[in-house]
Scaffold this active site. Structure first.
Site, mmCIF file in Angstrom:
data_model
loop_
_atom_site.group_PDB
_atom_site.id
_atom_site.type_symbol
_atom_site.label_atom_id
_atom_site.label_comp_id
_atom_site.label_asym_id
_atom_site.label_seq_id
_atom_site.Cartn_x
_atom_site.Cartn_y
_atom_site.Cartn_z
ATOM 1 N N VAL A 252 5.003 3.570 5.709
ATOM 2 C CA VAL A 252 5.527 2.420 6.088
ATOM 3 C C VAL A 252 5.688 1.477 4.992
ATOM 4 C CG1 VAL A 252 4.609 0.197 7.304
ATOM 5 C CG2 VAL A 252 4.040 2.388 8.335
ATOM 6 N N ASN B 271 -9.498 7.665 4.489
ATOM 7 C CA ASN B 271 -9.453 7.689 3.345
ATOM 8 C C ASN B 271 -10.341 6.716 2.522
ATOM 9 O OD1 ASN B 271 -7.434 9.518 3.591
ATOM 10 N ND2 ASN B 271 -5.810 7.928 3.814
ATOM 11 N N GLY C 248 2.235 5.003 1.449
ATOM 12 C CA GLY C 248 2.559 5.660 2.682
ATOM 13 C C GLY C 248 4.006 5.491 3.405
ATOM 14 N N GLU D 289 -0.731 -1.929 -6.883
ATOM 15 C CA GLU D 289 -1.455 -0.756 -7.449
ATOM 16 C C GLU D 289 -0.745 0.389 -7.866
ATOM 17 O OE1 GLU D 289 -4.941 -1.049 -4.546
ATOM 18 O OE2 GLU D 289 -3.174 -1.207 -3.533
ATOM 19 N N GLY E 288 0.738 -1.135 0.140
ATOM 20 C CA GLY E 288 0.076 -0.037 0.205
ATOM 21 C C GLY E 288 0.891 1.218 0.112
ATOM 22 N N GLY F 146 -7.365 -0.778 -2.447
ATOM 23 C CA GLY F 146 -7.330 -2.271 -2.851
ATOM 24 C C GLY F 146 -7.020 -2.846 -1.688
#
Length: 497
Positions: free
Chosen positions: A267, A378, A265, A288, A263, A382
């Site tokens: 992290v 948010n 961000g 993604e 994802g 996905g």
């Protein structure tokens, strides 16, 4: 403005200004727009629509791939131009409007929007606004830095407005793989067996007669916000990399791992950056979004190929990539999001999925979208597409935040996005819990022992012990299950006074 970006002569008389283009919009329309995590989005037409909405009543339902850049969502929301929004957003102004009930929001798995449109389970698209690099001699569209749902909008929208972005070099042609799965009940197998397989065409097909306006722009994507790794994200990354090392030693994985999804961000960037100094090599991605860390890994030689739906990077990385596309052309591909996120491919390829949680509970249920159960942050994006179908489903979060006044590991999550059945590994800066093969009571103890901040471990252990005394397959004290959230609302801290 150069007309060589319109290679079909019959379309050259469709060139107009953004102010002229917004005259095609009417109150109540359903609008589809390109854009996926702030890349490849409408730069001027939707912004001009927001200006129009400040002087007359016009509200639309807006569908995109994911979030928009250049504060476009916020400008539309502030102008009252949005009635309904889907499937994802990250804008603070829009978020506040959604939580106030002023804008309706459909938080949706990113793989599903196109499917629902093709199956006619959503209202038809009246008009689409699509950013492209150029239009080829057959009228087909060459996308820019994202694909998202653009191919679906191009096919299904009644009218289409094109934004040709001259900030994107024309040699971006060739990095896209546009494939359309058949409609049900005649759907065939999607023939991808490795991230680097290209199965479609390089352009988005469209009936040129649909194009009612062409607007030229010269505007870069909004840069991604790349936060430097801190002690917590570095610790999370180390726990994950150590776990992967142990999986290799056990013979569950090889040093090449399996295709990775991460994802967006800090992290995710920290985890991916950690691979640079690891023993892993010849890595691949089926994700993604291609972020800074993706291109850093490609440049380091650790990552050989990356598949996604968009490129969302910092300003520095944007110049490095967009200004040097020939270097990356054979190492990346951008696909429609109902291909990049399709559950069947995720399962077939054996994806290792790493996504971020807002909070998780002692049984492994994950909340990735809501603050205190009711306020959207948010969206699910996905993460659900990957979590349910991945070879390994990993969720990460810090153990505690806000001077440790908030614990991110709780008796029960305030909102469920991913059930305990779809979660394999949970990681905080404190440690990692491998939940595979564990019954609920075993999962709870593993999470308490490995993931909870020390300030909250004793109380969480007490909750679990007392719940077990009461009995049940998944023991809970319903009268206390949300007491930590209530305490935070009343006192500003989850800690007992």
């Amino acid at each position: 403005m150069t007309n060589d970006r319109i290679k079909l002569d019959s379309l050259k008389d469709k060139i107009m200004t953004a102010q002229e283009a917004v005259k095609f919009f009417e109150d109540g329309m359903v609008v589809g727009a390109s854009g996926f995590t702030k890349s490849g989005d409408s730069k001027v037409v939707l912004e001009e629509l927001a200006k129009r909405a400040t002087t007359e009543k016009i509200q639309i339902t807006l569908m995109t791939g994911a979030s928009l850049g250049h504060d476009t969502d916020g400008k539309l929301a502030a102008a009252g131009a949005l009635k309904k929004r889907m499937p994802f957003q990250v804008d603070r102004v829009l978020r506040n409007k959604i939580n106030a009930g002023e804008v309706l929001f459909i938080d949706q798995h990113l793989s599903e929007s196109a499917e629902l449109l093709h199956n006619k389970n959503l209202p038809s698209v009246d008009i689409a606004v699509l950013e492209v690099a150029y239009i080829d001699r057959d009228g087909n569209l060459v996308p820019t830095t994202s694909v998202g749902n653009s191919a679906t909008f191009a096919e299904l929208a009644e009218k289409v407005i094109i934004e040709i972005n001259e900030a994107i070099p024309m040699d971006i042609y060739g990095i896209h793989d546009i494939y359309k799965a058949e409609d049900y009940p005649h759907r065939n197998v999607i023939p991808i067996v490795a991230p680097w397989n290209k199965i479609g065409r390089k352009t988005i097909p469209i009936n040129p007669d649909k194009i009612v306006g062409i607007v030229f722009t010269n505007k870069k994507d909004s840069p991604a916000d790349i936060a430097e790794p801190d002690a917590k994200t570095v610790a999370i990354a180390k726990h994950i990399l150590d776990f992967f090392e142990s999986e290799v030693q056990l013979g569950h994985l090889t040093d090449r791992l399996l295709p990775i999804q991460a994802g967006i961000g800090k992290v995710a960037n920290a985890v991916l950056t950690g691979f640079k100094d690891s023993n892993f090599y010849d890595l691949t991605m089926f994700s993604e979004v291609l972020q800074d860390s993706t291109f850093d890994l490609i440049d380091s030689g650790k990552l050989t190929f990356a598949s996604a739906s968009s490129i969302t990077v910092s300003a520095e990385c944007y110049e490095r990539v967009i200004g040097n596309l020939q270097k990356y052309r054979d190492k990346i591909v951008l696909r429609p999001q109902n291909i990049s996120n399709t559950p069947g491919l995720i399962r077939r390829l054996g994806i290792i999925a790493i996504n971020t949680a807002i909070e998780f509970d002692i049984y492994g249920n994950v909340n990735s979208t809501h603050i205190s159960g009711s306020k959207i942050m948010n969206g699910i994006g996905g993460s659900g597409d990957f979590a349910r179908n991945a070879y390994l489903s990993v969720f990460v979060t810090q153990a505690a935040s806000k001077d440790n006044k908030i614990s991110h590991v709780l008796p029960m999550v305030s909102h469920v996005d991913h059930t305990e059945h779809d979660v394999d590994i949970l990681v905080t800066d404190i440690g990692l819990a491998d939940l595979r093969g564990l019954a609920p009571r075993e999962r709870a103890q593993k999470i308490i022992d490995n993931c909870v901040h020390p300030d909250y471990r004793e109380e969480l252990q007490s909750y679990f012990d007392r719940a077990c005394e009461r009995g049940g397959h998944t023991p809970h004290l319903l009268e206390e299950a949300f007491s930590w959230h209530l305490r935070l609302a009343d006192t500003g801290s989850m800690k007992k006074l």
